[in-house]
Design an enzyme around this catalytic site. Structure first.
Site, PDB file in Angstrom:
ATOM      1  N   GLY A 185      -3.494  -2.973  11.608  1.00  0.00           N
ATOM      2  CA  GLY A 185      -4.073  -2.042  12.576  1.00  0.00           C
ATOM      3  C   GLY A 185      -4.543  -2.714  13.859  1.00  0.00           C
ATOM      4  N   GLY A 214      -3.212  -3.303   5.115  1.00  0.00           N
ATOM      5  CA  GLY A 214      -3.447  -3.846   3.777  1.00  0.00           C
ATOM      6  C   GLY A 214      -2.151  -4.177   3.038  1.00  0.00           C
TER       7      GLY A 214
HETATM    8  C1  3PG Z   1      -4.106   2.666   5.140  1.00  0.00           C
HETATM    9  O1  3PG Z   1      -4.467   3.377   6.064  1.00  0.00           O
HETATM   10  O2  3PG Z   1      -4.243   1.428   5.154  1.00  0.00           O
HETATM   11  C2  3PG Z   1      -3.451   3.328   3.954  1.00  0.00           C
HETATM   12  O3  3PG Z   1      -3.245   4.672   4.199  1.00  0.00           O
HETATM   13  C3  3PG Z   1      -4.256   3.098   2.690  1.00  0.00           C
HETATM   14  O4  3PG Z   1      -5.490   3.747   2.774  1.00  0.00           O
HETATM   15  P1  3PG Z   1      -6.681   3.267   1.827  1.00  0.00           P
HETATM   16  O5  3PG Z   1      -7.083   1.898   2.332  1.00  0.00           O
HETATM   17  O6  3PG Z   1      -7.776   4.279   1.945  1.00  0.00           O
HETATM   18  O7  3PG Z   1      -6.132   3.177   0.427  1.00  0.00           O
END
Ligand code: 3PG
Ligand code: MG
Length: 406
Positions: A353, A376
């Site tokens: 991000g 992630g």
């Molecule tokens: C993200 O935005 O990284 C994914 O949609 C996963 O979301 P989460 O971290 O709430 O599981």
């Protein structure tokens, strides 16, 4: 790695459950960043155009149960705007409400179901909940690489319950990342930045064996500088992780891999836009100062590493990029990487991000070879971890191959 894609799926006349990632940033009730939706659009329209009915599945946020503030309804409206087709909405993702909405669909229609996380079974990867989802469709298509690190029902268990295929965005993410890290053109350089060493330790430990050069930036670099006995003043640094940083430096040395740390840095007394700042050598950081970006010699150093690299994998900015002018190091290195990519001298892959946001600020996203939507999941993929949402797509092929042999 192999997996089945939409090319292998016969979607005509079928009800296709499509897992996408509508966990997008919202502002004033509307979607603030549509990149994830844009990536999923080709899968949705392709299935509809091939005569399938599209049933969209996604989580949003981290609700503790049904919560109108975490409804997917406004997000579904944004998807409809982007793909320029009507999308029906069902107020629940399983049970009579969902069944009725699905029953009303014709070939080529699109329906979005409500937030899967409104049901506890989702995050528990509950097979009974997955079975309820599976009743709504004939085929499962996973187009959400950014959720592939979650063993949740709409990602994992559901793929066991129906024939499962990778959607176009999932396919593209996996292929791009495979290309970059499994048979990369060498030398490979990784840039890992961001705020905290602790969340990325596995990543560095595994990554150092896979790359020729690891450039460390962001707050993580401070812990490494401290490990080398440099003064870091009031900088973000995790002293309890200094031994780990030393281990990683030792591992790099024994593997004959290069770790590149900043040689000069931009320091200020506090973090705020356009506060007085100065450039100092990493030997001269004052006790009241914070390291907020890399300096010009460090930028030059990073750029010269990139100039002799064939592949770049980048996660995490160099400095406090949200605050001007501490975005400078990240922007300059990003511009250099983009230029080398344009000149076909570098394959550049970035993900996460913050990294995406930083590349957007630098205006170079389009010139990178590939930018992943995943944060992630991209990190866990880089760490060499198996992602449940990806594993399950390969499994069906393996099972089928076994059937053929018998
Ligand atoms: C993200 O935005 O990284 C994914 O949609 C996963 O979301 P989460 O971290 O709430 O599981
Ligand atoms: Mg997240």
């Amino acid at each position: 790695m192999s997996f089945r894609s939409l090319d292998d799926a016969d979607v005509k006349g079928k009800r296709v459950l499509v897992r996408i990632d509508l966990n997008v940033p919202m502002h004033d009730g509307d979607v603030a960043d549509v990149s994830r939706i844009e990536r999923n659009a080709p899968t949705i329209t392709e299935i509809a155009d091939r005569g399938g009915t599209v049933i969209l599945l996604s989580h949003y946020g981290r609700p503790k149960g049904p919560d109108s503030k975490e409804s997917l309804k406004p997000v579904a409206a944004a998807v409809a705007r982007i793909i320029k087709r009507p999308i029906a909405f069902a107020e629940d993702c399983v049970g009579p409400v969902a069944e009725k909405a699905v029953a009303a669909l014709k070939a080529g229609d699109i329906l979005c179901l409500e937030n899967t996380r409104f049901h506890k079974g989702e995050e528990k990867n509950d097979p009974a909940f997955a079975a309820k989802l599976a009743q709504l469709g004939d085929i499962y298509v996973d187009d959400a690489f950014s959720v592939a690190h979650r063993a949740h029902a709409s990602v994992e268990a559901l793929a066991h319950a129906l024939p499962a295929y990778a959607g176009r965005a999932m396919q593209e993410e996996l292929e791009a990342l495979e290309r970059a890290l499994h048979s990369p053109e060498r030398p490979v350089t990784a840039i890992v930045g961001g705020a905290k060493i602790s969340t990325k330790l596995d990543l560095l430990g595994n990554l150092i064996a896979k790359v020729e050069t690891l450039i460390i930036g962001g707050g993580m670099a401070n812990t490494f500088l401290a490990a080398q006995g440099k003064p870091v003043g009031k900088s973000l640094s995790e002293n309890d992780l200094i031994p780990t940083a030393r281990d990683i430096l030792a591992k790099a040395k024994s593997l004959h891999r290069e770790i590149v740390l900043p040689v000069d840095v931009v320091v200020a007394q506090k973090i705020a836009a356009h506060v007085p700042s100065r450039v100092v050598s990493v030997d001269d950081v004052g006790p009241a100062e914070m390291i907020l970006d890399i300096g010009p010699r460090s930028i030059e150093q990073a750029v010269s590493v990139l100039a002799r690299s064939k592949t770049l994998v980048w996660n995490g900015p160099f400095g406090a990029f949200e605050v001007e002018p501490f975005d400078n190091g990240t922007i300059e290195v990003a511009e250099a990487a983009a230029e080398l990519t344009t000149d076909r001298r570098l394959v550049s892959i970035a993900g996460g991000g913050d990294t995406m946001a930083a590349l957007n600020v630098a205006g170079v996203t389009e010139r990178f070879t590939y930018v992943s939507t995943a944060g992630g999941a991209f990190l866990e993929w880089l760490e060499g971890k198996k992602l449940p949402g990806v594993e399950v797509l390969g499994m069906f092929e393996a099972a089928e191959a076994r059937d053929v042999k018998r």
